[in-house]
Design a protein around this motif. Structure first.
Motif, PDB file in Angstrom:
ATOM      1  N   ALA B 359       0.831  -1.210   0.000  1.00  0.00           N
ATOM      2  CA  ALA B 359       0.000   0.000   0.000  1.00  0.00           C
ATOM      3  C   ALA B 359       0.865   1.259   0.000  1.00  0.00           C
ATOM      4  N   ARG B 363       0.033   4.011  -2.783  1.00  0.00           N
ATOM      5  CA  ARG B 363      -0.667   5.224  -2.338  1.00  0.00           C
ATOM      6  C   ARG B 363      -0.441   6.362  -3.327  1.00  0.00           C
ATOM      7  N   LEU B 391      -6.059   0.602   4.322  1.00  0.00           N
ATOM      8  CA  LEU B 391      -5.267   0.086   3.193  1.00  0.00           C
ATOM      9  C   LEU B 391      -6.176  -0.352   2.053  1.00  0.00           C
ATOM     10  N   LYS B 393      -8.732   1.033   0.964  1.00  0.00           N
ATOM     11  CA  LYS B 393      -9.059   2.204   0.150  1.00  0.00           C
ATOM     12  C   LYS B 393      -7.891   2.530  -0.807  1.00  0.00           C
ATOM     13  N   VAL B 394      -6.676   2.389  -0.283  1.00  0.00           N
ATOM     14  CA  VAL B 394      -5.496   2.636  -1.128  1.00  0.00           C
ATOM     15  C   VAL B 394      -5.503   1.665  -2.313  1.00  0.00           C
ATOM     16  N   ASP B 397      -8.508   2.474  -4.666  1.00  0.00           N
ATOM     17  CA  ASP B 397      -8.245   3.725  -5.396  1.00  0.00           C
ATOM     18  C   ASP B 397      -7.206   3.533  -6.495  1.00  0.00           C
TER      19      ASP B 397
END
Lengths: 196, 470
Positions: B359, B363, B391, B393-394, B397
């Protein structure tokens, strides 16, 4: 387990090193819950190639596999041993075996005979000159013989040899030492973890 | 003469020793999963035997389980039958099982340590070759076949020939950006896939001491990939801190008694190993495999080797076959190899620290357009922890798929597999032909290299990426 003394059968030269258990039987064939029927998975990916040795008429009924070094490395799947047995193999000869594969062979009754690398080459040469030639593997004398002149010794750990020769069940052997297990258990520290 | 750590642990578990026979070893913990146990339970029933010590046995579902829709019945009927068979066997014999959907479900080698059941000085077995993972705690842990699974279920003991001892000492510190995975791949490429055969390995030295428990587990996990019976690391403060407060860890006075014993589990100064290997941590750089066994690897900065350069005839033949299978030309810079799928997960690199490392690279970055990234936590608790830290979400995304827990694409027994010819960068442990699906091509990498590769679409380390300003 059946007693094992000697076996004679068609030798199959498999001229590759590092034949891992994923090659012997790919993982998708491991989902069966029975103890038999794994022959379809044996070398499944390689057998798709018409040139693969087991697709040749001469070797179709092979029972003694002669393979390059580091046979049976990788995964602990005993299905690799079962697949070889279900297909008809009784013996695998190599100069080096994966530890877990060798152990599994001894438990399931497939003879994993370890020989010097030069002996593997001699057997391959013999089979090249005599396709479909037979190989005899005698566990009593720990010898491999083929043709008129080839006679070599092979290695196997003495305990496995005794068990195979006498057809002894490993679990019964351990259970015959039950009193010692009970006594050991009484000495285990209280802080050892439990799951229940 | 003193004893090595492995000898101490071994000797503490010998139930019976007799000339000409293997030692009979007591087993402290038996881990079970669905793929290698069904026939063992059948064997028990056929012989009229039972499980001797259910309270030293733990079962989970990991190989077959889907990483999508895990709250629904398993759609593949063959996988479903195997999983249901384990559930029936666990119920019949009174075993603790963490099934799919349970918060403690996950890869067997991830949940043992996570529950605190993996502790120093234990003997641990499982019908899985990556059982040496637990050796990171100073346990003797090794993989067994199904006949031996039956044996341990019936007797809680196992006849075993005593292996020889081997020390791998890694001097110095790993450089920034170099991980435990790079170190173990580096080692295996040096010693070959049978270099550890017949040995229990102790990994030691400054670089090992400086590793977290997760890193130590990555190292021990791959012991089997160089043929070793088991791999272990002496327990220390890092080990104790990891275990403390885990659900099944000892507490109070029992904890003190346990630690007092664990502190004795070190190789004595005057102990002699049967063999020693010494490495310099400074030589280790991000490392990847180019071939079809874990020993066929090279620094990421190198090129695909030319088989003609191998002196040994068998190595040369193996390299030729591997390059043919992998669809690679000698001399191609490894950084130019384009991958289709990146897999982050497995018992080698599916723990929280691995996800954090990946991550950190992802990021503020995006997965390359024609690359797929799968992130599969090693256990459901790892998944929850990662979500707590944001994490997930990272990953999402960045364009990754955030999945449920299990072995997944490492073994491709569940629906997560590659198509024929598809190429992966994978944080798993085996690059064998067809390992991730028939015809699949695998490059083994660290989580950091996996994440960077997903961003660039070709094998890469984080240092190869444009700076991220987030």
């Amino acid at each position: 387990m059946d007693q094992y003394t000697t076996h004679t059968g068609v030798g199959v030269p498999l001229k590759r090193s590092d034949i891992d258990t994923d090659q012997i039987i790919p993982a998708v064939y491991l989902k069966r819950i029975s103890r038999s029927g794994f022959e379809d998975g044996l070398f499944a990916n390689w057998r798709k190639d018409p040139e693969f040795i087991l697709n040749s008429e001469v070797y179709k009924n092979g029972t003694v596999l002669v393979a390059g070094p580091d046979f049976g490395t990788g995964s602990s799947r005993e299905h690799a041993v079962w697949a070889l047995q279900d297909y008809g193999f009784k013996v695998v000869i190599s100069s080096r075996f994966g530890d877990i594969f060798r152990g599994n062979s001894g438990k399931a009754g497939l003879l994993a005979a370890q020989v010097d690398e030069k002996v593997v080459q001699k057997l391959w040469d013999y089979l090249d000159h005599t396709p479909g030639g037979q190989i005899t593997v005698d566990l009593e004398t720990q010898t491999v013989t083929a043709g008129d002149s080839l006679k070599e010794s092979f290695e196997i750990d003495p305990h496995t040899r005794t068990r195979l020769l006498n057809g002894l069940d490993d679990i019964s052997l351990t259970l015959s030492h039950d009193a010692e297990i009970v006594s050991y258990e009484a000495s285990r520290p209280a802080w050892k973890p439990t799951t229940l | 003469m003193g004893q090595t750590l492995a000898e101490k642990v071994w000797n503490e578990h010998v139930v019976r020793s007799a000339p000409g026979e293997p030692d009979l070893l007591y087993i402290d913990l038996h881990l079970i999963h669905e793929l290698s146990s069904a026939q063992a339970f059948d064997g028990l029933r056929a012989a009229g035997r039972t499980v001797r010590r259910p309270e030293l046995t733990l079962a989970t579902e990991d190989h077959n389980v889907p990483t999508l829709a895990w709250d629904e019945p398993i759609s593949d009927p063959v996988s479903r039958t195997q999983v249901e068979t384990l559930r029936n066997n666990a119920a019949e014999f009174g075993l603790r099982l963490h099934p799919l959907g349970d918060v403690d479900q996950g890869i067997v080698h991830v949940i043992g340590p996570q529950l605190g059941l993996t502790q120093p000085g234990m003997t641990i077995v499982c019908g899985d070759s990556h059982t040496a993972t637990h050796g990171a705690f100073g346990a003797i842990a090794f993989g067994i076949g199904t006949s031996e699974v039956e044996h341990v279920l019936a007797t809680q003991a196992l006849p075993q020939a005593k292996p020889r001892t081997l020390a791998v000492t890694v001097h110095g510190s790993l450089s920034t950006g170099v991980s435990a995975k790079d170190l173990i791949l580096h080692l295996i490429s040096k010693v070959g896939t049978s270099g550890g055969q017949g040995y229990i390995v102790e990994y030691r030295g400054q670089a090992i001491r400086e590793l977290s428990m997760e890193g130590r587990m990555t190292i021990c996990n791959m012991s089997i990939e160089w043929g070793a019976k088991a791999g272990l690391i002496g327990p220390d403060e890092t080990t104790f801190a990891y275990i403390k407060d885990k659900p099944e860890a000892p507490t109070g006075a029992v904890w003190d008694a346990a630690v007092a014993h664990w502190e004795t589990l070190v190789t004595d100064e005057d102990a002699v190993f049967d063999k020693e290997i010494v490495l310099d941590a400074a030589e280790v750089t991000p490392f990847v495999t180019w071939g079809t066994n874990p020993g066929q690897g090279a620094p990421l900065s190198a090129a695909v080797p030319d088989p003609a350069d191998f002196e040994d005839e068998q190595d040369r033949a193996a390299a030729e076959k591997a390059l043919d299978y992998m669809g690679l030309a000698a001399g191609t810079p490894l950084r130019n190899i384009k991958v289709d799928t990146v897999f982050i997960g497995s018992c080698t690199n599916g723990r929280i620290e691995d996800l954090r490392a990946a991550a950190a690279v992802l990021r503020g970055r995006k997965v390359a357009g024609d690359t797929r990234l799968l992130v599969v936590p090693g256990s459901f608790r790892v998944r929850l922890q990662a979500q707590e830290e944001g994490l997930d979400k990272v990953f999402i995304d960045a364009g990754a798929e955030w999945r449920g827990a299990g072995c997944s694409m490492c073994t491709a027994v569940n629906p997560d597999s590659l198509r024929p010819g598809e190429r992966s960068a994978s944080t798993s442990n085996r690059n064998f032909e067809g390992r991730q699906g028939a015809g699949s091509r695998t490059h083994l990498v660290s989580p950091q290299v996996a994440a960077a590769t997903a961003v660039r679409g070709t094998l890469a380390s984080p240092a190869d990426l444009e700076p991220s300003f987030i």
